[in-house]
Write an enzyme that holds these catalytic residues in place. Sequence first.
Site, PDB file in Angstrom:
ATOM      1  N   SER A  16      65.285  58.367 -39.163  1.00  0.00           N
ATOM      2  CA  SER A  16      66.716  58.699 -39.188  1.00  0.00           C
ATOM      3  C   SER A  16      67.268  58.960 -40.593  1.00  0.00           C
ATOM      4  CB  SER A  16      67.534  57.606 -38.492  1.00  0.00           C
ATOM      5  OG  SER A  16      67.212  57.605 -37.132  1.00  0.00           O
ATOM      6  N   LYS A  65      70.343  48.307 -28.534  1.00  0.00           N
ATOM      7  CA  LYS A  65      71.304  49.215 -27.898  1.00  0.00           C
ATOM      8  C   LYS A  65      72.260  48.485 -26.935  1.00  0.00           C
ATOM      9  CE  LYS A  65      68.466  53.336 -28.438  1.00  0.00           C
ATOM     10  NZ  LYS A  65      67.834  54.503 -27.829  1.00  0.00           N
ATOM     11  N   ASN A 150      59.082  54.429 -10.831  1.00  0.00           N
ATOM     12  CA  ASN A 150      58.859  53.353 -11.804  1.00  0.00           C
ATOM     13  C   ASN A 150      57.794  52.385 -11.328  1.00  0.00           C
ATOM     14  OD1 ASN A 150      59.621  52.175 -14.322  1.00  0.00           O
ATOM     15  ND2 ASN A 150      60.586  50.497 -13.195  1.00  0.00           N
TER      16      ASN A 150
HETATM   17  P1  NDP Z   1      62.509  50.102 -21.814  1.00  0.00           P
HETATM   18  O1  NDP Z   1      61.744  48.943 -22.357  1.00  0.00           O
HETATM   19  O2  NDP Z   1      63.943  49.918 -21.468  1.00  0.00           O
HETATM   20  O3  NDP Z   1      61.779  50.616 -20.437  1.00  0.00           O
HETATM   21  C1  NDP Z   1      60.399  50.805 -20.408  1.00  0.00           C
HETATM   22  C2  NDP Z   1      60.009  51.520 -19.117  1.00  0.00           C
HETATM   23  O4  NDP Z   1      58.620  51.868 -19.208  1.00  0.00           O
HETATM   24  C3  NDP Z   1      60.152  50.674 -17.852  1.00  0.00           C
HETATM   25  O5  NDP Z   1      60.531  51.513 -16.792  1.00  0.00           O
HETATM   26  C4  NDP Z   1      58.722  50.138 -17.651  1.00  0.00           C
HETATM   27  O6  NDP Z   1      58.421  49.854 -16.293  1.00  0.00           O
HETATM   28  C5  NDP Z   1      57.919  51.332 -18.079  1.00  0.00           C
HETATM   29  N1  NDP Z   1      56.553  51.025 -18.543  1.00  0.00           N
HETATM   30  C6  NDP Z   1      56.184  50.349 -19.663  1.00  0.00           C
HETATM   31  N2  NDP Z   1      54.842  50.306 -19.765  1.00  0.00           N
HETATM   32  C7  NDP Z   1      54.350  50.982 -18.689  1.00  0.00           C
HETATM   33  C8  NDP Z   1      53.027  51.265 -18.230  1.00  0.00           C
HETATM   34  N3  NDP Z   1      51.938  50.876 -18.914  1.00  0.00           N
HETATM   35  N4  NDP Z   1      52.902  51.986 -17.088  1.00  0.00           N
HETATM   36  C9  NDP Z   1      53.988  52.407 -16.406  1.00  0.00           C
HETATM   37  N5  NDP Z   1      55.261  52.137 -16.780  1.00  0.00           N
HETATM   38  C10 NDP Z   1      55.434  51.438 -17.914  1.00  0.00           C
HETATM   39  O7  NDP Z   1      62.269  51.286 -22.851  1.00  0.00           O
HETATM   40  P2  NDP Z   1      63.251  52.532 -23.128  1.00  0.00           P
HETATM   41  O8  NDP Z   1      63.658  53.065 -21.808  1.00  0.00           O
HETATM   42  O9  NDP Z   1      64.293  52.131 -24.108  1.00  0.00           O
HETATM   43  O10 NDP Z   1      62.278  53.565 -23.905  1.00  0.00           O
HETATM   44  C11 NDP Z   1      61.304  54.320 -23.210  1.00  0.00           C
HETATM   45  C12 NDP Z   1      60.631  55.296 -24.171  1.00  0.00           C
HETATM   46  O11 NDP Z   1      61.548  56.303 -24.598  1.00  0.00           O
HETATM   47  C13 NDP Z   1      60.076  54.663 -25.447  1.00  0.00           C
HETATM   48  O12 NDP Z   1      58.787  55.215 -25.679  1.00  0.00           O
HETATM   49  C14 NDP Z   1      61.056  55.104 -26.520  1.00  0.00           C
HETATM   50  O13 NDP Z   1      60.423  55.197 -27.791  1.00  0.00           O
HETATM   51  C15 NDP Z   1      61.437  56.491 -26.002  1.00  0.00           C
HETATM   52  N6  NDP Z   1      62.744  56.979 -26.524  1.00  0.00           N
HETATM   53  C16 NDP Z   1      62.748  58.133 -27.280  1.00  0.00           C
HETATM   54  C17 NDP Z   1      63.924  58.660 -27.775  1.00  0.00           C
HETATM   55  C18 NDP Z   1      63.903  59.925 -28.587  1.00  0.00           C
HETATM   56  O14 NDP Z   1      64.917  60.239 -29.255  1.00  0.00           O
HETATM   57  N7  NDP Z   1      62.850  60.709 -28.558  1.00  0.00           N
HETATM   58  C19 NDP Z   1      65.232  57.983 -27.524  1.00  0.00           C
HETATM   59  C20 NDP Z   1      65.129  56.801 -26.685  1.00  0.00           C
HETATM   60  C21 NDP Z   1      63.917  56.323 -26.223  1.00  0.00           C
HETATM   61  P3  NDP Z   1      58.814  48.431 -15.621  1.00  0.00           P
HETATM   62  O15 NDP Z   1      60.263  48.548 -15.251  1.00  0.00           O
HETATM   63  O16 NDP Z   1      57.926  48.320 -14.452  1.00  0.00           O
HETATM   64  O17 NDP Z   1      58.558  47.391 -16.678  1.00  0.00           O
END
Ligand code: NDP
Length: 267
Positions: A16, A65, A150
């Site tokens: 950033s 966040k 999910n």
């Molecule tokens: P959260 O921790 O809130 O959610 C994670 C999600 O991933 C959940 O739905 C979880 O499932 C799922 N998950 C995690 N590991 C696995 C796996 N091995 N197999 C299947 N599902 C899995 O994270 P965020 O939503 O905040 O972030 C998600 C991604 O988005 C990150 O990689 C982050 O870096 C990226 N991101 C990128 C941005 C950009 O500007 N490019 C901006 C914001 C985010 P469950 O509910 O079952 O645990």
Amino acid sequence: MCKFAVFGNPIKHSLSPNIHTQFAQQTRLEISYDKILAPVDDFSSSAQAFINQGANGFNITVPFKLDAFKFASELTLNAQTAGAVNTIKIKQDKIIGENTDGIGLINDLTRNLGIELKDKIVLILGAGGATQGILLPLLEQRPNRIMIANRTPSKAIKLAKDFAKFGKTCGFGLDKIKHDSVDIIINATSASLDGKIPDIASGIANNAICYDLMYGKQTPFMDWATTNHGSIISDGLGMLVEQAAAAFEFWTGATPNTKQVLSNLRR
Ligand code: NDP
């Protein structure tokens, strides 16, 4: 001189400051932009201390966040629907919370990658904070429908229900995805952070546009999409730059040239 920063933990890796410094150079604005490592259990003291030093605004990344959502004294509609805040603007004594993640994704898909979302069938993998932030802006593009799949099905079902008033949505487990009719797959899981991909059938990628919110030269999801014949395949670096541009505009009113910054970062 406008005073900005990004809060996170960890924060060392954040791009950033680099992105916002380039925006400031382009728009001839004088800014400072720091990285602030806040303690995991006390975001608000760090944020308040920065405000007391005369901050004009700041960005918020993982894991703060939701803390920022609670810390804000006012919320934009985007932030309210997302239930999370990634940008704060200080205006007199107001602390205004905004969420620019969704508009960042839309601008990258539509302007940078030339992808039309109207009438498309969109599959989102994951039902975490990022999915919550992108759902409303995606639905505003009037896709045919959005399917949320999910690992924990109940979270996808709940999100689909919560957003059904904005457009056609459905939610289910990763094993229930139908192969035949997906135009765009958005990987919004954090699986790529561990070098993994969500456990989904390979046939789904066939001819679908595949977009990973995570960024990096070649994420595991991008490798999977390449092997399984996805069409346009992209990481989330463009989204990162576009969400930063929306934050910069929210703070300063100036619109930066994101294509130039994105190509500098890719180089
Ligand atoms: P959260 O921790 O809130 O959610 C994670 C999600 O991933 C959940 O739905 C979880 O499932 C799922 N998950 C995690 N590991 C696995 C796996 N091995 N197999 C299947 N599902 C899995 O994270 P965020 O939503 O905040 O972030 C998600 C991604 O988005 C990150 O990689 C982050 O870096 C990226 N991101 C990128 C941005 C950009 O500007 N490019 C901006 C914001 C985010 P469950 O509910 O079952 O645990």
